[in-house]
Design a protein around this motif. Structure first.
Motif, mmCIF file in Angstrom:
data_model
loop_
_atom_site.group_PDB
_atom_site.id
_atom_site.type_symbol
_atom_site.label_atom_id
_atom_site.label_comp_id
_atom_site.label_asym_id
_atom_site.label_seq_id
_atom_site.Cartn_x
_atom_site.Cartn_y
_atom_site.Cartn_z
ATOM 1 N N LYS A 109 50.445 60.205 -1.430
ATOM 2 C CA LYS A 109 49.220 60.774 -1.412
ATOM 3 C C LYS A 109 48.393 60.013 -0.331
ATOM 4 O O LYS A 109 48.813 58.626 -0.295
ATOM 5 N N HIS A 134 51.794 66.614 4.760
ATOM 6 C CA HIS A 134 50.937 67.426 3.602
ATOM 7 C C HIS A 134 51.869 67.806 2.476
ATOM 8 O O HIS A 134 51.471 67.821 1.351
ATOM 9 N N TYR A 135 53.364 68.149 2.676
ATOM 10 C CA TYR A 135 54.117 68.404 1.595
ATOM 11 C C TYR A 135 54.266 67.278 0.455
ATOM 12 O O TYR A 135 54.245 67.364 -0.526
ATOM 13 N N VAL A 185 46.400 61.203 9.829
ATOM 14 C CA VAL A 185 47.733 62.060 10.041
ATOM 15 C C VAL A 185 48.493 61.933 11.207
ATOM 16 O O VAL A 185 49.531 61.485 11.340
ATOM 17 N N LEU A 210 40.315 60.686 1.324
ATOM 18 C CA LEU A 210 39.822 62.126 2.023
ATOM 19 C C LEU A 210 38.681 62.035 2.418
ATOM 20 O O LEU A 210 37.582 61.448 1.775
ATOM 21 N N ASP A 250 52.263 65.071 -0.085
ATOM 22 C CA ASP A 250 51.109 64.957 -0.735
ATOM 23 C C ASP A 250 50.919 66.031 -1.983
ATOM 24 O O ASP A 250 50.481 65.717 -2.978
ATOM 25 N N ARG A 251 51.518 67.304 -1.607
ATOM 26 C CA ARG A 251 51.261 68.413 -2.770
ATOM 27 C C ARG A 251 52.307 67.938 -3.835
ATOM 28 O O ARG A 251 51.742 68.223 -4.963
ATOM 29 N N ALA A 262 53.295 66.489 10.700
ATOM 30 C CA ALA A 262 52.067 66.435 9.708
ATOM 31 C C ALA A 262 52.436 67.381 8.567
ATOM 32 O O ALA A 262 52.035 67.072 7.510
ATOM 33 N N ARG A 263 53.406 68.500 8.926
ATOM 34 C CA ARG A 263 53.524 69.423 7.626
ATOM 35 C C ARG A 263 54.330 68.451 6.567
ATOM 36 O O ARG A 263 54.234 68.861 5.425
ATOM 37 N N TYR A 290 39.963 65.683 5.494
ATOM 38 C CA TYR A 290 40.864 64.961 6.171
ATOM 39 C C TYR A 290 41.739 63.913 5.518
ATOM 40 O O TYR A 290 40.875 62.900 4.780
ATOM 41 N N ARG A 291 43.028 63.760 5.563
ATOM 42 C CA ARG A 291 43.833 62.872 4.831
ATOM 43 C C ARG A 291 43.897 61.563 5.738
ATOM 44 O O ARG A 291 43.954 61.435 6.964
#
Length: 248
Positions: free
Chosen positions: A32, A23-24, A8, A36, A26-27, A19-20, A41-42
């Motif tokens: 994606k 992550h978003y 990341v 992992l 991904d969610r 990074a946020r 960790y991505r």
């Protein structure tokens, strides 16, 4: 040796996004990670960068994330067509904004609002066109309309400009009296000036004035125009003041 995966922090350093944000994405299943780790960790392979850059491109073009998700399902050729259409839309917006900027500069320099070219690209008609439409709308082929046209044709462009500016100044003064009674002496004095200006173009009897007042109140063109003076109630106020002037 090149790293097979990007963490990341690597993506953040390369693209500048947070990074946020990653992550978003991904969610919501927009972007994606490729892998992992056991600790969660991505990791991303290098080829996935191209997809992320496509996402960032369409985000920069003001597409929503939902729209971007749909766009990513399309072929590259289809995506290019979307970009072409967006470019044309942005070009039109750019030209419109340039027109607005010129108009704003002219307004700050002292040019009257009714003379700004911005109205040539708006649902609000320039004042001169409004008066022309008003006369045609009310009078059609009547003698009053012919009289109006003949008077107007005999005026020089400079004289026409003076007459129109004079009428607009009266509207501004009436707008400043919006908190007064339409029957007040000051408002009625201004309505008298308004009538006098009209009388220079045509014979103004009570029926004609009532028709104009009705047009001010119910014609959207004039409501939009009068709103420029800062009050959505000005058209109704004019109607009341004119009708009082007729009936007193």
């Amino acid at each position: 040796m090149k790293k097979p995966f990007l963490a990341v922090k690597d993506i953040v350093q390369i693209t500048g996004i947070t990074a946020r944000t990653l992550h978003y994405y991904d969610r919501i299943h927009l972007f994606k990670p490729t892998h992992l780790t056991e600790k969660g960790y991505r990791l991303y392979d290098r080829s996935s960068l191209g997809k992320l850059q496509t996402i960032l491109l369409f985000k920069e073009l003001d597409f929503s994330l939902k729209e971007i998700a749909d766009i990513l399902k399309l072929t590259k050729q289809e995506q290019k067509q979307i970009v072409k259409r967006k470019r044309q839309a942005l070009l039109s917006k750019k030209q419109r904004l340039e027109t607005i900027m010129i108009a704003l500069d002219e307004y700050v320099a002292g040019k009257d609002i009714s003379q700004l070219q911005i109205f040539n690209h708006s649902s609000v008609l320039p004042l001169k066109e409004q008066y022309a439409n008003e006369a045609k709308f009310i009078y059609g082929e009547t003698e009053s309309y012919k009289e109006f046209n003949e008077t107007l044709e005999n005026l020089s462009p400079e004289d026409q400009e003076v007459r129109f500016q004079s009428m607009e100044e009266i509207f501004k003064q009436i707008a400043a009296c919006i908190d007064r009674d339409p029957a007040s002496d000051e408002v009625q004095r201004l309505i008298g000036e308004w009538k006098e200006n009209l009388s220079q173009f045509m014979t103004c009897d009570a029926e004609l004035l009532a028709c104009i007042a009705h047009t001010y109140k119910f014609d959207a063109r004039f409501k939009n125009y009068f709103n420029q003076y800062g009050s959505e109630d000005l058209a109704d106020f004019l109607y009341s003041a004119i009708m009082y002037h007729i009936n007193r």
